[in-house]
Design an enzyme around this catalytic site. Structure first.
Site, PDB file in Angstrom:
ATOM      1  N   ASN A  79       0.833  -1.200   0.000  1.00  0.00           N
ATOM      2  CA  ASN A  79       0.000   0.000   0.000  1.00  0.00           C
ATOM      3  C   ASN A  79       0.868   1.250   0.000  1.00  0.00           C
ATOM      4  O   ASN A  79       1.656   1.423  -0.926  1.00  0.00           O
ATOM      5  CB  ASN A  79      -1.097  -0.018   1.070  1.00  0.00           C
ATOM      6  CG  ASN A  79      -0.680  -0.230   2.491  1.00  0.00           C
ATOM      7  OD1 ASN A  79      -0.343  -1.345   2.898  1.00  0.00           O
ATOM      8  ND2 ASN A  79      -0.730   0.818   3.296  1.00  0.00           N
ATOM      9  N   ASP A  80       0.767   2.147   0.961  1.00  0.00           N
ATOM     10  CA  ASP A  80       1.315   3.500   0.864  1.00  0.00           C
ATOM     11  C   ASP A  80       2.782   3.563   0.430  1.00  0.00           C
ATOM     12  O   ASP A  80       3.620   2.812   0.945  1.00  0.00           O
ATOM     13  CB  ASP A  80       1.239   4.207   2.214  1.00  0.00           C
ATOM     14  CG  ASP A  80      -0.122   4.154   2.855  1.00  0.00           C
ATOM     15  OD1 ASP A  80      -1.083   3.713   2.199  1.00  0.00           O
ATOM     16  OD2 ASP A  80      -0.228   4.559   4.024  1.00  0.00           O
ATOM     17  N   PRO A  81       3.122   4.529  -0.448  1.00  0.00           N
ATOM     18  CA  PRO A  81       4.538   4.845  -0.660  1.00  0.00           C
ATOM     19  C   PRO A  81       5.115   5.490   0.589  1.00  0.00           C
ATOM     20  O   PRO A  81       4.455   6.288   1.256  1.00  0.00           O
ATOM     21  CB  PRO A  81       4.512   5.836  -1.833  1.00  0.00           C
ATOM     22  CG  PRO A  81       3.156   6.462  -1.776  1.00  0.00           C
ATOM     23  CD  PRO A  81       2.235   5.398  -1.241  1.00  0.00           C
ATOM     24  N   SER A 108       3.456   3.849   7.909  1.00  0.00           N
ATOM     25  CA  SER A 108       3.971   4.830   6.953  1.00  0.00           C
ATOM     26  C   SER A 108       4.855   5.891   7.589  1.00  0.00           C
ATOM     27  O   SER A 108       4.713   6.236   8.761  1.00  0.00           O
ATOM     28  CB  SER A 108       2.813   5.500   6.219  1.00  0.00           C
ATOM     29  OG  SER A 108       2.232   4.604   5.308  1.00  0.00           O
TER      30      SER A 108
END
Length: 537
Positions: free
Chosen positions: A40-42, A103
């Site tokens: 998922n998230d960068p 993140s």
């Protein structure tokens, strides 16, 4: 004792291979995706010593969310990516996980303010959210509660290949600020950067359920002082997360403004279900972000959307680039259905990297985005298909067989008599399967229609039509650039002030296209289609 994550061990655990076939159905050919497993998230986007680092939320053990670690990929041109060993592996992975790495961001501590540097080596420092699934006493002696989220750091002395967690003092920001300490389960996603004017590190992190951002400063990346809060403003339909704070040039000159970005889940752009990303323009003095009056709206639903489609979330910016070269990357998926998209053996891709700037459009400071890859190396010099029409009559005209991966540049007059003008993409031969990208003249909106785009069976909200505002340019023309990959469409309108990003899952033989004018004729049409080759070859 610090925890060193050794590449060889992590490599074996993650199943990284030297050779891999990236030719599966729906595998994007010029969008980054991991070889396998959930992404998922960068995270930790950093340009350092000529290399773009892309870290990302990753499950090394499966195709669904879990065991959250930091995956890692590198590139020299934001186009051709090489997957690296897992950078931060969930603590206890393989048995009982006691800490996941949510993140965050990364910086090059070139002045060694942290003291982590040795033998002249510049430390790279990652700041991330530690998620603790169980209550425990940490190596630092601190105690945390079940499901607590806190901010921690790790460092690398080999240009990001291996990382050492700062166990002697992690987490460095253990709790949300007073009076919000009850929000310890929703305090996350630090974005850290160096602020030249104040000569301090700044981090912005989310107090998610309160729609607030907390801003801290530090001299050394270890000891942090709360200096201000931001929010709530604008869209508040879901939690705020994955914030960013950065400076951009205005109108290509020496003037600059600051921008805050914030993910929202759910409560994304109008017409979408699930997640989205909003932005604010304003001023930042090293401690406080003050939004411009025209960037804030009454109520709690209107917003400046970074992307008006359903599949652009958790957008993050690169540290290490000049403000004129600022690049963002977003997660090309949506929490509404992300766990169910029909891809295997991986799940999720990143959107095209985007160059960001600010322009004054219709008397308003506006974020503009342009797709940034090494296009000359992957896009055909001459178009596969090129046509001009002084008048395109009501009806449709088939274009060439476009294939699966290509770019469409489309322009037409806003004074046309038509109600809509569109191009049908990734269509079957009889056009019962197609994705429509086009423009509604009366509403002055771009639209993207994926209701008949292929497999839409995995979620009852997926088959939808999405819209984003676009005022014609000063010559009364509408200009669209449309990037199509095996499982995605990204539309950029005008100067890049409007974008729509959406996943699609068409049949392998859906390689046809046609132009469609409804409700009348469309004037001054030009269309060019360029092939885009695979970056994995």
């Amino acid at each position: 004792m610090a925890r060193l994550l050794k590449a060889v061990t992590v490599c074996a655990l993650a199943g990284i291979a030297h050779a891999f076939n990236y030719d599966q159905p729906y595998r994007g050919q010029y969008h980054f995706s991991p070889q396998k497993n959930w992404m998922n998230d960068p995270n930790g986007l950093l340009y350092h010593n000529g290399t773009y680092h892309l870290f990302f939320q990753y499950n090394p053990g499966g195709i669904e969310w879990g065991n959250i670690s930091w995956g890692h990929a590198t590139s020299e041109d934001l186009t051709h990516w090489e997957e690296q060993p897992v950078a931060l592996l969930a603590r206890g992975y393989g048995s009982d996980v006691t800490e996941m790495y949510f993140s965050g961001s990364a910086v090059a501590d070139v002045n060694n303010t942290s003291g982590f540097g040795k033998d002249g080596k510049t430390p790279l420092v990652a700041m991330y959210t530690s998620y603790y699934p169980v209550a425990q006493t940490l190596p630092s002696g601190q105690t945390v509660q079940e499901d607590q989220q806190s901010q921690s750091i790790a460092y690398s002395l080999d240009d990001g290949l291996t990382w050492t967690t700062y166990d002697a003092a992690n987490p460095v920001i253990p709790n949300p600020p007073q009076p919000y300490q009850a929000q310890y389960q929703n305090f996350r996603d630090p974005f850290v950067f160096w602020h030249d004017e104040s000569q301090k590190w700044v981090v912005v992190t989310s107090i998610a359920e309160l729609h607030k951002l907390a801003i801290y400063t530090s001299d050394n990346l270890k000891d942090w002082k709360l200096v201000s809060e931001f929010g709530p403003y604008n869209a508040q339909g879901g939690v705020w997360e994955c914030p960013g704070l950065f400076k951009l040039p205005l109108d290509g000159g020496s003037s600059t403004k600051w921008v805050i970005t914030s993910g929202l889940n759910p409560g994304g752009p109008p017409g979408t279900v699930g997640s989205g990303t909003q932005y604010f323009v304003g001023e930042f003095d090293g401690t406080t972000f003050t939004p411009d009056a025209d960037t804030v709206y009454p109520g709690n639903s209107t917003a400046n959307w970074m992307d008006w489609g359903p599949d652009f979330y958790a957008a993050a910016g690169y540290n290490g680039l000049s403000i004129k070269d600022h690049v963002h990357i977003g997660w090309m998926n949506n929490w509404q259905y992300g766990a169910n998209i029909p891809t295997y053996p991986w799940r999720s891709a990143m959107a095209i990297p985007r160059h960001l700037a600010l322009k004054t459009i219709n008397n308003k400071t506006t974020l503009v985005q342009q797709p940034q890859e090494a296009w000359s190396s992957i896009s055909s010099k001459h178009p596969l298909y090129s046509r001009t029409y002084s008048t395109f009559s009501e009806g449709s005209t088939n274009a060439s067989t476009t294939g699966e991966t290509f770019r469409v540049d489309l322009s037409f007059s806003a004074t046309s008599k038509a109600s809509t003008f569109a191009i049908a993409l990734r269509a079957s031969a009889n056009f019962t399967e197609q994705t429509l990208a086009g423009y509604d003249f009366a509403k002055q909106q771009i639209f993207l229609d994926r209701t008949k785009s292929g497999d839409v069976s995995f979620d009852n909200t997926f088959a939808s039509v999405y819209h984003g505002p676009l005022v014609p340019d000063s010559t009364s023309m509408v200009r669209l650039s449309i990037f199509v990959d095996r499982s995605s469409v990204e539309v950029f309108g005008g100067q890049g002030e409007t974008s729509l990003t959406a996943q699609i899952f068409p049949s392998n033989d859906a390689v046809h296209a046609r132009l469609v004018s409804t409700g009348g004729a469309t004037e001054d049409v030009r269309v060019d289609v360029h092939n885009i080759t695979s970056t994995w070859n």
